[in-house]
Write a protein that holds these residues in place. Structure first.
Motif, PDB file in Angstrom:
ATOM      1  N   PHE A 136      -3.255  -2.526  -6.134  1.00 55.72           N
ATOM      2  CA  PHE A 136      -4.289  -2.942  -7.089  1.00 55.72           C
ATOM      3  C   PHE A 136      -5.305  -1.840  -7.354  1.00 55.72           C
ATOM      4  O   PHE A 136      -5.927  -1.805  -8.400  1.00 55.72           O
ATOM      5  CB  PHE A 136      -4.978  -4.248  -6.659  1.00 55.72           C
ATOM      6  N   GLU A 137      -5.459  -0.909  -6.421  1.00 57.33           N
ATOM      7  CA  GLU A 137      -6.368   0.230  -6.629  1.00 57.33           C
ATOM      8  C   GLU A 137      -5.731   1.265  -7.566  1.00 57.33           C
ATOM      9  O   GLU A 137      -6.407   1.903  -8.368  1.00 57.33           O
ATOM     10  CB  GLU A 137      -6.702   0.859  -5.279  1.00 57.33           C
ATOM     11  N   LEU A 138      -4.423   1.433  -7.460  1.00 56.90           N
ATOM     12  CA  LEU A 138      -3.721   2.403  -8.306  1.00 56.90           C
ATOM     13  C   LEU A 138      -3.528   1.894  -9.730  1.00 56.90           C
ATOM     14  O   LEU A 138      -3.593   2.671 -10.689  1.00 56.90           O
ATOM     15  CB  LEU A 138      -2.331   2.706  -7.721  1.00 56.90           C
ATOM     16  N   TYR A 139      -3.308   0.584  -9.862  1.00 59.22           N
ATOM     17  CA  TYR A 139      -2.943   0.004 -11.157  1.00 59.22           C
ATOM     18  C   TYR A 139      -3.998   0.279 -12.221  1.00 59.22           C
ATOM     19  O   TYR A 139      -5.187   0.024 -12.025  1.00 59.22           O
ATOM     20  CB  TYR A 139      -2.733  -1.508 -11.008  1.00 59.22           C
ATOM     21  N   VAL A 188      -3.191   3.392   0.141  1.00 62.07           N
ATOM     22  CA  VAL A 188      -3.884   2.978  -1.080  1.00 62.07           C
ATOM     23  C   VAL A 188      -3.186   1.735  -1.636  1.00 62.07           C
ATOM     24  O   VAL A 188      -1.984   1.767  -1.917  1.00 62.07           O
ATOM     25  CB  VAL A 188      -3.886   4.115  -2.128  1.00 62.07           C
ATOM     26  N   PRO A 189      -3.930   0.625  -1.798  1.00 65.27           N
ATOM     27  CA  PRO A 189      -3.305  -0.600  -2.293  1.00 65.27           C
ATOM     28  C   PRO A 189      -2.880  -0.474  -3.755  1.00 65.27           C
ATOM     29  O   PRO A 189      -3.497   0.256  -4.535  1.00 65.27           O
ATOM     30  CB  PRO A 189      -4.397  -1.662  -2.127  1.00 65.27           C
ATOM     31  N   HIS A 247       0.865  -1.185   0.000  1.00 65.84           N
ATOM     32  CA  HIS A 247       0.000   0.000   0.000  1.00 65.84           C
ATOM     33  C   HIS A 247       0.901   1.234   0.000  1.00 65.84           C
ATOM     34  O   HIS A 247       1.907   1.262   0.710  1.00 65.84           O
ATOM     35  CB  HIS A 247      -0.883   0.045   1.245  1.00 65.84           C
ATOM     36  N   ASN A 270      -5.442   2.899 -13.189  1.00 62.53           N
ATOM     37  CA  ASN A 270      -6.554   3.720 -12.724  1.00 62.53           C
ATOM     38  C   ASN A 270      -6.217   5.208 -12.857  1.00 62.53           C
ATOM     39  O   ASN A 270      -6.371   5.980 -11.919  1.00 62.53           O
ATOM     40  CB  ASN A 270      -6.892   3.361 -11.266  1.00 62.53           C
ATOM     41  N   ARG A 329      -8.897   7.998 -12.012  1.00 57.95           N
ATOM     42  CA  ARG A 329      -9.089   8.494 -10.654  1.00 57.95           C
ATOM     43  C   ARG A 329      -7.831   9.143 -10.086  1.00 57.95           C
ATOM     44  O   ARG A 329      -7.891  10.156  -9.394  1.00 57.95           O
ATOM     45  CB  ARG A 329      -9.521   7.353  -9.739  1.00 57.95           C
ATOM     46  N   TYR A 330      -6.659   8.553 -10.352  1.00 50.75           N
ATOM     47  CA  TYR A 330      -5.431   8.996  -9.691  1.00 50.75           C
ATOM     48  C   TYR A 330      -4.478   9.786 -10.586  1.00 50.75           C
ATOM     49  O   TYR A 330      -3.511  10.350 -10.093  1.00 50.75           O
ATOM     50  CB  TYR A 330      -4.689   7.791  -9.107  1.00 50.75           C
ATOM     51  N   SER A 378      -0.931   6.409 -10.970  1.00 50.11           N
ATOM     52  CA  SER A 378      -1.322   5.090 -11.484  1.00 50.11           C
ATOM     53  C   SER A 378      -0.130   4.330 -12.059  1.00 50.11           C
ATOM     54  O   SER A 378      -0.210   3.120 -12.282  1.00 50.11           O
ATOM     55  CB  SER A 378      -2.432   5.216 -12.529  1.00 50.11           C
TER      56      SER A 378
END
Length: 196
Positions: free
Chosen positions: A167-170, A164-165, A60, A172, A175-176, A181
């Motif tokens: 997998f959430e950034l990858y 933030v994990p 994270h 993406n 959003r980021y 990302s």
């Protein structure tokens, strides 16, 4: 393959300190200030910290959230004459160090993960200097900062520090944004050791 030791998010204590308002009320004002600074000092140099912890053995990244919508890494621009390492340590102490500034924390600055370039006085940054640009207006470098097993991080009242994990950034960017990302790609070269 380089190694990095990650400690659990639960090992860190989070305090609160006085708010640190943004210098500019809008993106337009920020870019106008960048233009004024460029005319006076030349290309701006910015640094940001990639602080990685783990939760359930998954990396994270610690990010600041502003106004419940905008995410950013701890960082800022550095003064002319400062090295990137000196500047990043000072910024981390200001952003996440003790409120009174007494007993600044030790930060272990690792390698530069990426360099982003702002070719003109616009919002966009690229991971390269476009061929037609001879004088970029800003260079931003992202550095890995290795955290010790335990640390107290004091966060300004007007911001949240979120883990933030990856997998959430990858993949993406919607959003980021493209810089954040890209972090999972940049960290993929590390062999992570998950400590307890």
């Amino acid at each position: 393959m380089p190694e990095a030791t990650l400690y659990p998010l639960a090992n860190y204590t989070f305090g609160v300190k006085e708010a640190q308002p943004e210098e500019d009320p809008s993106v337009h004002a920020r870019l106008k200030r960048l233009q004024n600074d460029f005319e006076e000092h030349g290309m701006r140099r910015s640094v940001e910290a990639v602080l990685v912890v783990h939760e359930h053995n998954h990396p994270h990244v610690l990010m600041l959230q502003i106004a419940n919508a905008f995410f950013k890494l701890p960082g800022h621009y550095i003064d002319p004459g400062m090295t990137e390492e000196e500047g990043l340590k000072a910024i981390l102490n200001e952003r996440l160090g003790p409120e009174d500034g007494v007993g600044d924390m030790e930060w272990e600055i690792g390698e530069c993960l990426s360099t982003w370039w702002r070719p003109s006085f616009e919002q966009y940054m690229y991971p390269y200097v476009p061929a037609h640009i001879t004088k970029p207006t800003e260079r931003k470098q992202l550095f890995v900062v290795h955290l010790p097993p335990h640390k107290v991080l004091t966060v300004p009242r007007n911001m949240k520090l979120l883990a933030v994990p990856l997998f959430e950034l990858y993949d993406n960017a919607a959003r980021y944004g493209p810089q954040l990302s890209a972090i999972p790609h940049l960290l993929s070269r590390y062999d992570f050791n998950y400590e307890k």
